[in-house]
Motif scaffolding. Structure first.
Motif, PDB file in Angstrom:
ATOM      1  N   GLN A 205      -3.254 -14.625 -19.484  1.00  0.00           N
ATOM      2  CA  GLN A 205      -2.847 -15.940 -18.998  1.00  0.00           C
ATOM      3  C   GLN A 205      -3.266 -16.191 -17.548  1.00  0.00           C
ATOM      4  N   LYS A 206      -3.142 -15.193 -16.682  1.00  0.00           N
ATOM      5  CA  LYS A 206      -3.372 -15.417 -15.253  1.00  0.00           C
ATOM      6  C   LYS A 206      -4.506 -14.590 -14.679  1.00  0.00           C
ATOM      7  N   ILE A 207      -5.352 -14.067 -15.513  1.00  0.00           N
ATOM      8  CA  ILE A 207      -6.404 -13.180 -15.013  1.00  0.00           C
ATOM      9  C   ILE A 207      -7.341 -13.887 -14.038  1.00  0.00           C
ATOM     10  N   ASN A 208      -7.585 -15.187 -14.272  1.00  0.00           N
ATOM     11  CA  ASN A 208      -8.530 -15.914 -13.413  1.00  0.00           C
ATOM     12  C   ASN A 208      -7.940 -16.289 -12.060  1.00  0.00           C
ATOM     13  N   GLU A 209      -6.653 -16.005 -11.846  1.00  0.00           N
ATOM     14  CA  GLU A 209      -6.045 -16.282 -10.550  1.00  0.00           C
ATOM     15  C   GLU A 209      -6.304 -15.160  -9.547  1.00  0.00           C
ATOM     16  N   PHE A 210      -6.846 -14.028 -10.036  1.00  0.00           N
ATOM     17  CA  PHE A 210      -7.120 -12.897  -9.155  1.00  0.00           C
ATOM     18  C   PHE A 210      -8.587 -12.913  -8.725  1.00  0.00           C
ATOM     19  N   GLN A 211      -8.802 -12.626  -7.415  1.00  0.00           N
ATOM     20  CA  GLN A 211     -10.179 -12.488  -6.918  1.00  0.00           C
ATOM     21  C   GLN A 211     -10.721 -11.074  -7.130  1.00  0.00           C
ATOM     22  N   LEU A 212      -9.826 -10.099  -7.316  1.00  0.00           N
ATOM     23  CA  LEU A 212     -10.262  -8.715  -7.467  1.00  0.00           C
ATOM     24  C   LEU A 212      -9.246  -7.952  -8.305  1.00  0.00           C
ATOM     25  N   ILE A 213      -9.757  -7.138  -9.242  1.00  0.00           N
ATOM     26  CA  ILE A 213      -8.923  -6.226 -10.028  1.00  0.00           C
ATOM     27  C   ILE A 213      -9.387  -4.807  -9.737  1.00  0.00           C
TER      28      ILE A 213
ATOM     29  N   ALA B 147     -14.251  -9.966 -10.015  1.00  0.00           N
ATOM     30  CA  ALA B 147     -14.698  -8.704  -9.436  1.00  0.00           C
ATOM     31  C   ALA B 147     -13.787  -7.578  -9.901  1.00  0.00           C
ATOM     32  N   VAL B 148     -14.383  -6.416 -10.183  1.00  0.00           N
ATOM     33  CA  VAL B 148     -13.650  -5.229 -10.616  1.00  0.00           C
ATOM     34  C   VAL B 148     -14.114  -4.043  -9.788  1.00  0.00           C
ATOM     35  N   LEU B 149     -13.156  -3.269  -9.293  1.00  0.00           N
ATOM     36  CA  LEU B 149     -13.432  -2.014  -8.597  1.00  0.00           C
ATOM     37  C   LEU B 149     -12.765  -0.894  -9.380  1.00  0.00           C
TER      38      LEU B 149
END
Length: 687
Positions: free
Chosen positions: A339-347, A375-377
């Motif tokens: 539901q809210k994954i697109n609200e994060f700039q970085l995971i 973005a994923v780190l």
């Protein structure tokens, strides 16, 4: 020659005044008593008093001083439009020649208004003050300004000029000039990244009415919109702020037929993008020594809004503890990863392995999130090489390398050749030595088939840090979980804060960390062109000044991955640079310089001040050829203008070259005068 009388009293002035009063009293008494010889007695006393005053005859030899007139030539960029340069040069030569024919007049010529990249507007009266700074005001004959009339330091009154003499404006250009410009009515200075701001502008046409123009709006060089606008119409446009730092918005109107210049058809607005909050999701697969390193780094950044979950009890753990006795918070997987994954700039996945917490379909959501700009780190430990590795999920399509095992031996991290050029790792403190002054790591995840060369290497040149772009997003893979040793200061530690901060900012698309970039910056009066690249060579850069002039610049290698060149920023306004692929913009000085806000010539701006000083403001080339009025010397008048002529105020200033003094009562002459006065008194009394 000038003659006069000077006094050098032999006694204090108060004694002379007392003596004069006494003589007046004596004269009055003698006259009332009708005494004989009153005139002779009073005359003798007066001669004595005059002798005490010690009068002298003086003779001054004076040399007349020339009057001084200043000729200020406007060399501002607007004077290059049309035939103004030719008209200015012809007017200067003719005016100076006429002024030099006036006897007793010194002419000083100064050029002002040249573009220097600092001064906003044309400052001619500052040049007048500077040219006449060593001239007393009683020698100033006047000032002539050869200009297009657009002067931006006009004094509010004649007293502000600094001298009592005429100011004349000789205006170049023609009265029928046409020009089009974009005037900014309202514009914000700041904007929140991801939100919109509104800019209001107006299309102004001078010399015509009712025309329409095609107005194009660009942001950072990319076209946002086009529309037709009528002259005089006020329009508002909404601009999205996509990134932090300067967002350069250009509003450009199509040219007007036969207009003076297209330079001011474009207006520029610089909006500083400010991030409200960077939302970061940190998921730790289990408690471990390095977990706090990531948390402390992200919590220390005021611009980061951190959401952190640590998996303390995986679902498969069955120890018989009743659910109502557990104090753990359920991991909101559906809310965060769907539901809210697109609200994060970085995971960030910190030593995370598949433990049944995230369904496989959610990893597909994460991969899609990356390709769409997320973005994923991955901070990998032994879990990345195990059977429950996140590599063995749909996320493998965006991860930059496949794990093959784990090496447990000490090594010192190093920058690879690629890493020495990459902005994320270039110039890390301690990296210039061999080996770097960093503490050792003791674990490295082995990989194969990396998408890109690593920017940092571990034991035997194996990849330690991999960076990659996937679609619109970015991925970083750190193949050791021992960076916490740097944070704890083990063996002196290492630059963990600098590395991790740069890494997270690169993932969140901070423009200054892009691998391929063209940047402009201002240092003093210089414009510095910087080309960041991972390649071994770069193309020449074409730089365009605010007035439209272009120059080609060849860059020289600086630090690894950086090429630089410097050029003179001699104009205010928007500068552009391009190598054919990349483009950079920067504004030097005010966003919309006064010099280009209005470029049509005018006599009206200077006329009130000129006429207040007794001078005038006139056009000299309205028909195409320069026609100067006569210049006449004027001595006693408050008006220095007339039909077909302008005047200069001739002064009577002079300097004393010699002086002669003859004391009246000195020597034999003075003695005879005094003796004669006493003898006349004695003779009158003896009768």
């Amino acid at each position: 020659m000038q003659y006069g009388i000077a006094f050098a009293p032999l006694v204090p002035a108060v004694v002379l005044w007392i003596g004069l009063a006494a003589i007046v009293v004596i004269a009055a008494v003698l006259m009332l008593a009708r005494a004989r010889g009153t005139a002779i007695r009073v005359g003798a006393l007066a001669l004595i008093l005059l002798a005490l005053a010690n009068p002298s005859f003086t003779r001054e030899e004076r040399e007349p001083l020339s009057s001084v007139a200043a000729v200020v030539v406007d060399r501002s960029p607007s004077q290059s439009f049309g035939d103004r340069t030719r008209e200015t040069n012809e007017a200067r030569d003719a005016l100076v020649d006429r002024l030099k024919q006036i006897k007793g007049l010194e002419v000083r010529v100064v050029e002002a208004g040249q573009a220097d990249g600092e001064t906003d507007g044309t400052k001619l009266f500052s040049a007048v003050t500077s040219a006449l700074s060593d001239v007393p005001t009683d020698r100033v004959a006047g000032a002539f300004l050869i200009t297009d009339g657009r002067v931006h330091d006009i004094p509010a009154s004649a007293a502000g000029v600094g001298f009592n003499a005429p100011v004349h404006a000789l205006v170049t250009g023609r009265s029928d000039e046409r020009d089009r410009r974009i005037a900014i009515v309202a514009a914000p200075r700041f904007g929140i990244v991801g939100q919109t701001q509104t800019i209001t502008y107006r299309l102004d046409d001078q010399g015509v009415t009712g025309e329409r123009a095609r107005v194009t709006v660009r942001r950072d060089g990319d076209v946002l919109s086009e529309r037709s606008v009528r002259s005089g119409e006020q329009v508002s446009v909404t601009i999205e702020i996509p990134h932090a730092g300067q967002n350069i918005v250009e509003i450009e109107a199509s040219p007007l037929a036969n207009e003076l210049t297209p330079v001011n058809n474009r207006a520029v607005v610089s909006i500083d993008g400010v991030r409200d909050k960077l939302r970061v999701l940190l998921v730790s697969g289990e408690p471990h020594s390095g977990e706090r390193t990531w948390r402390n780094l992200l919590k220390s950044d005021a611009s980061v809004d951190l959401v952190h979950f640590t998996i303390l009890r995986p679902p498969e753990k069955q120890d018989g503890t009743p659910i109502n006795e557990l104090s753990l918070i359920a991991f909101p997987t559906r809310e965060l990863f769907q539901q809210k994954i697109n609200e994060f700039q970085l995971i960030i996945f910190d030593r995370y392995a598949r433990q049944g917490v995230l369904p496989i379909s959610y990893f597909d959501n994460i991969a899609r999130y990356v390709r769409n700009g997320g973005a994923v780190l991955v901070s990998a430990g032994p879990d990345y090489a195990g059977p429950t590795s996140i590599w063995r999920t749909p996320l493998d399509s965006v991860l930059p390398a496949e794990p093959t095992g784990v090496s447990e031996k000490a090594f010192t991290a190093r920058l690879s050749e690629t890493g020495k050029r990459h902005p994320v790792t270039r110039g890390l403190e301690g990296s210039n030595s061999d080996p770097p002054h960093w503490s050792r790591f003791f674990r490295l995840v082995d990989t194969r088939n990396p998408i890109n060369p690593p920017v940092m290497e571990g034991a035997d040149g194996k990849p330690l840090l991999l960076l990659s772009r996937q679609g619109e997003g970015r991925v970083a893979l750190l193949l050791s979980d021992h960076i916490w040793l740097w944070a704890r200061g083990y063996e002196g530690g290492g630059p963990h804060l600098d590395l991790l901060r740069r890494l997270s900012h690169w993932l969140m698309k901070q423009p200054e960390l892009d691998e391929e970039a063209l940047r402009l910056k201002v240092e003093g009066r210089d414009l510095v062109v910087v080309r960041q690249t991972m390649a071994d060579s770069v193309q020449p850069i074409t730089v365009t000044s605010p007035s439209g002039a272009t120059r080609q610049i060849t860059l020289s290698a600086g630090e690894p991955g950086e090429w630089r060149a410097t050029t003179n920023a001699d104009e205010l306004g928007l500068w552009q640079a391009t190598d054919g692929t990349l483009k950079a913009l920067i504004n030097v000085g005010p966003v919309n310089p006064k010099e280009f806000s209005e470029v049509t010539s005018t006599t009206e701006a200077l006329r009130p001040l000129a006429q207040a000083t007794g001078g005038d403001s006139r056009r000299i080339a309205d028909n195409g050829s320069v026609d100067l009025p006569r210049v006449l010397p004027v001595r006693a008048s408050s008006v220095f203008r007339g039909d077909g002529w302008l005047g200069v105020k001739m002064r009577d200033a002079s300097v004393v070259r010699g002086i002669g003094v003859l004391p009246v009562f000195a020597g034999l002459v003075g003695l005879l005068l005094l003796l004669g006065a006493f003898a006349a008194t004695w003779l009158r009394e003896g009768r």
